[in-house]
Scaffold this motif. Sequence first.
Motif, PDB file in Angstrom:
ATOM      1  N   ASP A  48     -18.524  51.600 -16.397  1.00 64.15           N
ATOM      2  CA  ASP A  48     -19.316  52.598 -17.095  1.00 64.15           C
ATOM      3  C   ASP A  48     -19.291  53.884 -16.289  1.00 64.15           C
ATOM      4  N   LYS A  50     -20.679  56.606 -16.693  1.00 66.01           N
ATOM      5  CA  LYS A  50     -21.962  57.311 -16.615  1.00 66.01           C
ATOM      6  C   LYS A  50     -22.915  56.654 -15.617  1.00 66.01           C
ATOM      7  N   ARG A  51     -22.739  55.336 -15.396  1.00 68.85           N
ATOM      8  CA  ARG A  51     -23.617  54.604 -14.497  1.00 68.85           C
ATOM      9  C   ARG A  51     -22.957  54.328 -13.154  1.00 68.85           C
ATOM     10  N   HIS A 104     -24.120  64.511 -13.018  1.00 71.25           N
ATOM     11  CA  HIS A 104     -24.133  63.047 -13.014  1.00 71.25           C
ATOM     12  C   HIS A 104     -25.544  62.511 -13.187  1.00 71.25           C
ATOM     13  N   LYS A 105     -25.627  61.344 -13.798  1.00 73.06           N
ATOM     14  CA  LYS A 105     -26.912  60.662 -13.930  1.00 73.06           C
ATOM     15  C   LYS A 105     -27.343  60.152 -12.560  1.00 73.06           C
ATOM     16  N   TRP A 108     -25.679  56.941 -11.363  1.00 71.46           N
ATOM     17  CA  TRP A 108     -24.300  57.134 -10.899  1.00 71.46           C
ATOM     18  C   TRP A 108     -24.314  57.611  -9.447  1.00 71.46           C
ATOM     19  N   ASP A 123     -13.531  54.569 -10.566  1.00 73.74           N
ATOM     20  CA  ASP A 123     -13.911  55.767 -11.302  1.00 73.74           C
ATOM     21  C   ASP A 123     -12.769  56.782 -11.335  1.00 73.74           C
TER      22      ASP A 123
END
Length: 161
Positions: A48, A50-51, A104-105, A108, A123
């Motif tokens: 993922d 995003k994570r 970025h979240k 992450w 990534d």
Amino acid sequence: MKKLLTTCIIAIILYACGNQSETKDSTNASDESKETTETTESGNPSYDPKRGEGKFENVELPASLDVTMAQSGKQIYEVKCASCHKLTDERLVGPGWKGVSNKHKPEWIMNFITNPDAMIDKDPELQAQLEICLVRMPNQSLGDDDARHLVEFMRQNDGVK
């Protein structure tokens, strides 16, 4: 005589380097077979972007900055991060931190701080960054709280009040 000696030394070095990479490859293959990861329909490991890769799945951030956490994050930055990262968008060894908390979240960021090797391996964005910086981010052995405090410091650096 010198030419023969030089040739022998080069041959030994090449042989030694070749054996290390074979050993490393076989070690990595056995390590990968031990890991159990979910796969996509194409057979690739799921990831993922995003994570990230790690234990943080959903990090809730307050709307306003936690100043105490940000101060602690600044101290961690000065000890562990400042030698490679600037607080601007300028690259030092690694990329600058300006805008990171907007891009970025938090999960992450925290996964990358606490688990950089797995993140870099999976990534695509980090792999592209590695091609630019040419140096992998080392694992600084930071804990969960340290990672959270660094996120808060990054938010402060990006203007969150």
